[in-house]
Design a protein around this motif. Structure first.
Motif, PDB file in Angstrom:
ATOM      1  N   ALA A   1      12.354 -60.466  -4.844  1.00 58.49           N
ATOM      2  CA  ALA A   1      12.689 -59.348  -5.742  1.00 58.49           C
ATOM      3  C   ALA A   1      12.326 -58.010  -5.106  1.00 58.49           C
ATOM      4  CB  ALA A   1      11.941 -59.519  -7.049  1.00 58.49           C
ATOM      5  N   ALA A   2      12.856 -56.956  -5.689  1.00 53.79           N
ATOM      6  CA  ALA A   2      12.595 -55.616  -5.150  1.00 53.79           C
ATOM      7  C   ALA A   2      11.108 -55.285  -5.267  1.00 53.79           C
ATOM      8  CB  ALA A   2      13.425 -54.596  -5.919  1.00 53.79           C
ATOM      9  N   GLN A   3      10.675 -54.431  -4.347  1.00 55.22           N
ATOM     10  CA  GLN A   3       9.266 -54.075  -4.346  1.00 55.22           C
ATOM     11  C   GLN A   3       8.983 -52.921  -5.306  1.00 55.22           C
ATOM     12  OE1 GLN A   3       7.664 -53.706  -0.250  1.00 55.22           O
ATOM     13  NE2 GLN A   3       7.545 -55.853  -0.761  1.00 55.22           N
ATOM     14  N   THR A   4       7.962 -53.105  -6.127  1.00 56.78           N
ATOM     15  CA  THR A   4       7.616 -52.052  -7.073  1.00 56.78           C
ATOM     16  C   THR A   4       6.534 -51.151  -6.506  1.00 56.78           C
ATOM     17  OG1 THR A   4       8.209 -53.396  -8.957  1.00 56.78           O
ATOM     18  CG2 THR A   4       6.686 -51.604  -9.358  1.00 56.78           C
ATOM     19  N   LEU A   5       5.548 -51.787  -5.875  1.00 56.47           N
ATOM     20  CA  LEU A   5       4.404 -51.022  -5.379  1.00 56.47           C
ATOM     21  C   LEU A   5       4.042 -51.510  -3.988  1.00 56.47           C
ATOM     22  CD1 LEU A   5       1.948 -49.083  -6.073  1.00 56.47           C
ATOM     23  CD2 LEU A   5       0.764 -51.156  -6.778  1.00 56.47           C
ATOM     24  N   LEU A   6       3.753 -50.575  -3.119  1.00 56.83           N
ATOM     25  CA  LEU A   6       3.382 -50.934  -1.761  1.00 56.83           C
ATOM     26  C   LEU A   6       2.167 -50.115  -1.333  1.00 56.83           C
ATOM     27  CD1 LEU A   6       4.355 -52.732   0.580  1.00 56.83           C
ATOM     28  CD2 LEU A   6       5.582 -50.746   1.455  1.00 56.83           C
ATOM     29  N   LEU A   7       1.121 -50.810  -0.919  1.00 52.40           N
ATOM     30  CA  LEU A   7      -0.069 -50.130  -0.401  1.00 52.40           C
ATOM     31  C   LEU A   7      -0.215 -50.479   1.068  1.00 52.40           C
ATOM     32  CD1 LEU A   7      -0.697 -50.187  -3.527  1.00 52.40           C
ATOM     33  CD2 LEU A   7      -3.089 -50.213  -2.883  1.00 52.40           C
ATOM     34  N   LYS A   8      -0.436 -49.461   1.883  1.00 53.50           N
ATOM     35  CA  LYS A   8      -0.600 -49.709   3.315  1.00 53.50           C
ATOM     36  C   LYS A   8      -1.892 -49.090   3.803  1.00 53.50           C
ATOM     37  CE  LYS A   8       3.880 -49.495   5.166  1.00 53.50           C
ATOM     38  NZ  LYS A   8       4.721 -48.613   5.959  1.00 53.50           N
ATOM     39  N   GLY A   9      -2.831 -49.939   4.175  1.00 49.74           N
ATOM     40  CA  GLY A   9      -4.091 -49.473   4.756  1.00 49.74           C
ATOM     41  C   GLY A   9      -4.844 -48.483   3.896  1.00 49.74           C
ATOM     42  N   VAL A  10      -4.808 -48.709   2.584  1.00 48.91           N
ATOM     43  CA  VAL A  10      -5.436 -47.736   1.683  1.00 48.91           C
ATOM     44  C   VAL A  10      -6.960 -47.845   1.739  1.00 48.91           C
ATOM     45  CG1 VAL A  10      -5.785 -47.132  -0.728  1.00 48.91           C
ATOM     46  CG2 VAL A  10      -3.478 -47.533   0.134  1.00 48.91           C
ATOM     47  N   THR A  11      -7.581 -46.716   2.037  1.00 43.00           N
ATOM     48  CA  THR A  11      -9.034 -46.662   2.158  1.00 43.00           C
ATOM     49  C   THR A  11      -9.565 -45.538   1.291  1.00 43.00           C
ATOM     50  OG1 THR A  11      -8.947 -47.489   4.415  1.00 43.00           O
ATOM     51  CG2 THR A  11     -10.932 -46.292   3.785  1.00 43.00           C
ATOM     52  N   LYS A  12     -10.631 -45.829   0.576  1.00 38.14           N
ATOM     53  CA  LYS A  12     -11.267 -44.785  -0.229  1.00 38.14           C
ATOM     54  C   LYS A  12     -12.759 -44.802   0.046  1.00 38.14           C
ATOM     55  CE  LYS A  12     -11.909 -41.603  -3.129  1.00 38.14           C
ATOM     56  NZ  LYS A  12     -11.376 -40.253  -2.888  1.00 38.14           N
ATOM     57  N   ILE A  13     -13.264 -43.654   0.454  1.00 38.47           N
ATOM     58  CA  ILE A  13     -14.682 -43.564   0.770  1.00 38.47           C
ATOM     59  C   ILE A  13     -15.335 -42.567  -0.181  1.00 38.47           C
ATOM     60  CG2 ILE A  13     -16.365 -43.026   2.559  1.00 38.47           C
ATOM     61  CD1 ILE A  13     -13.992 -43.490   4.585  1.00 38.47           C
ATOM     62  N   PHE A  14     -16.369 -43.002  -0.866  1.00 37.26           N
ATOM     63  CA  PHE A  14     -17.109 -42.089  -1.737  1.00 37.26           C
ATOM     64  C   PHE A  14     -18.305 -41.508  -0.996  1.00 37.26           C
ATOM     65  CE2 PHE A  14     -15.075 -44.767  -5.060  1.00 37.26           C
ATOM     66  CZ  PHE A  14     -14.363 -43.750  -5.670  1.00 37.26           C
TER      67      PHE A  14
END
Lengths: 270, 297
Positions: free
Chosen positions: A2-15
């Motif tokens: 099926a079609a892609q709804t959401l795509l995350l690529k290498g998502v990084t979050k630093i606090f």
């Protein structure tokens, strides 16, 4: 596929970047969510579950990586502009509704999610009629309390209302952040059931964070487990169907040192 | 007898300053934003109107310009808070202080006399009745219109988003409202009402003075507290009604006090004590949450 709804690529979050308290809440997350997917997300405290939802919803901007909804890059979109695609239900029942405003006004606020809000009258007669109809689905008698303030409702009623609000105008993506965690077990069960109904009826693409292994296994067609900001496990379809809580604990008891998760009775998926 | 004799002044001032109470209700109660710009935007309205009238501009145009000036002043406070991330109280205080200089600049001096100038009240002075009769009727109409428009606005799609901004910011952002813009607009609206009041009061009393805004917030808060003690603000309609009624009763109390010997110089102190008592008594009684729940305070 099926079609892609959401795509995350290498998502990084630093606090707290560059301080002693620096914490990599998300560490290079790659995730592709197909249209119609119902993904449950588990992980112990501090694994990055809520941060993941917040980054997707635009509440936090990621430090690295890209996020796309449909074909659109939304990495830098702030939360209010993401509302066009995304509906959210929070853990705290008071967070998803405006307590001082009436039930019908809350529904109207939600119906206009991500749309232009002009100077035309908000709760019109036609809208009120529709709200009365959709509220009947909840079977809580709220359809006769349209003008009452939401603060008069119980936590479970508020959370049910929030769920309904999320679907008044259908989102591309529904984010549920431990939305049953603050409710008593019976109410949690009801809201959980309602979630299933609403998601399957509307074929909503959904990400559901949960603390409860059973819930993670019973719901959805895919489950991912987060640990220290990374995806540690990703099971789909049949493989997920067969998985039981005890297997999960056997496999990941080490990393899942979390009382809520371990105290969950290993009943297995139905 | 005393009561009857203070009635005209009570109604006249109560209705004129009800616009200020409406404005304060909009920021403190609806937006949950404790906006202190009011002490500066009230004389701003007076200053703009007075200067323009002296320059020969039509009084009603002068009032319109004053409203616009108030709107801009409120928006600027909003920008200080939302874009420059300055604390809401400080943003208001900064704006109020800046407006003091601005008002002096606009007027060119500390006060402008309007006694022999044409004002929007001029035609009433030529009537065959005591002046206060048409003036009270005029202020009544203006206040009713302002209240009704505020009520309607707060029920529109955008007005509801504004209320939600004060009620639950997280939620309404998740529903796609830029709450920064909503806050800026709400503050603009509030201060437009306040400046309208300033412009009308200046023409009614026959002069505009740079100090005429001092204590305006405290007086407005006192009005709202009194009003809400009588009318529970469960709905928008009742909230704005409470502001208007509260303003009239507050002016009544003040007029009575003055008539019974309260020195005019002590007026602001008395008002301050009124607010402190209203907010403080529930706390002293040990109630965890004050009986008079005043959002934004």
């Amino acid at each position: 596929m099926a079609a892609q709804t959401l795509l995350l690529k290498g998502v990084t979050k630093i606090f707290n970047k560059g301080t002693q308290d620096e914490k990599r809440a998300l560490d290079g997350i790659d995730l592709a969510v197909a249209e119609g997917d119902f993904i449950t997300i588990i992980g112990s405290n501090g694994a990055g579950k809520s941060t993941l939802l917040n980054v997707i919803a635009g509440t936090y901007a990621p430090d690295e990586g890209q996020i796309a909804v449909g074909n659109q890059d939304v990495t830098k979109s702030p939360d209010y502009s993401m509302a066009h695609h995304i509906a959210r239900v929070f853990q705290n029942p008071t967070m998803g509704t405006a307590g001082g405003m009436s039930i019908e006004e809350n529904l109207c606020l939600a119906e206009l999610r991500g749309k232009r809000r002009g100077l035309s009258w908000g709760v019109t007669r036609a809208r009120r009629r529709r709200y009365r109809e959709v509220l009947k689905v909840l079977d809580l008698g709220l359809e006769d309390r349209l003008k009452q303030a939401v603060s008069l409702l119980s936590g479970g009623q508020r959370q049910s209302l929030t769920l309904l609000m999320a679907t008044l105008s259908l989102p591309k993506l529904l984010l549920l952040d431990e939305h049953t965690a603050a409710l008593d077990p019976r109410t949690a069960e009801k809201v959980s059931h309602l979630t299933n109904t609403i998601v399957s009826q509307n074929k909503l693409t959904t990400l559901m964070v949960t603390h409860n292994m059973n819930q993670a296994l019973c719901h959805g067609n895919r489950m991912i487990m987060l640990h220290q900001g990374r995806i540690q496990m990703d099971v789909q379809a049949e493989e997920k169907q067969k998985l039981t809580v005890s297997e999960l604990i056997d496999k990941f008891g080490e990393t899942l040192k979390d009382e809520t998760l371990l105290s969950c009775e290993p009943a297995g998926a139905p | 007898m005393v009561i009857l004799s203070v009635l005209p002044i009570t109604l006249q001032q109560g209705l004129a300053y009800a616009l200020v109470a409406l404005g304060i209700a909009l920021t403190f109660r609806v937006l949950a934003f404790p906006d202190l710009t009011v002490d500066g935007s009230f004389p701003l309205g007076g200053a703009v109107a007075a200067r323009l009238i002296v320059e020969g501009v039509d009084p009603s145009l002068a009032v319109a310009a004053a409203v616009l000036a108030g709107f801009l002043a409120g928006c600027l406070t909003g920008v200080l808070n939302t874009r420059l991330k300055i604390n809401s109280l400080l943003a208001g205080i900064l704006m109020m202080t800046i407006l003091y200089s601005v008002n002096l600049r606009i007027m060119g001096r500390a006060n402008i006399q309007l006694l022999f100038r044409p004002t929007i009240f001029t035609f009433m002075e030529n009537m065959e009745v005591v002046r206060y009769v048409p003036v009270i009727i005029f202020f009544f109409i203006v206040t009713v219109i302002a209240k009704a428009l505020t009520d309607v606005f707060l029920h529109t799609e955008y007005g509801m988003a504004l209320r939600a901004t004060g009620d639950n910011e997280t939620m309404i952002r998740a529903l796609g409202v830029n709450t920064d813009n909503a806050t800026v607009f709400g503050l603009g609206m509030s201060n437009a009402l306040v400046a309208l009041s300033g412009a009308l009061v200046a023409q009614d009393q026959g002069f505009s003075d740079v100090g005429m805004g001092i204590g305006m917030i405290v007086a407005g808060l006192a009005s709202i507290i009194i009003g809400e003690a009588m009318i529970k603000p469960r709905t928008v309609f009742r909230l704005t009604l409470a502001a208007v009624i509260g303003s009239i009763i507050y002016r009544f109390i003040i007029s009575m006090g003055l008539r019974l010997g309260l020195a005019p110089t002590d007026l602001k102190m008395a008002t301050g004590f009124m607010v402190i008592l209203a907010l403080g008594i529930p706390a002293l009684k040990g109630a965890r949450e004050g009986k008079i729940h005043l959002r934004g305070v």
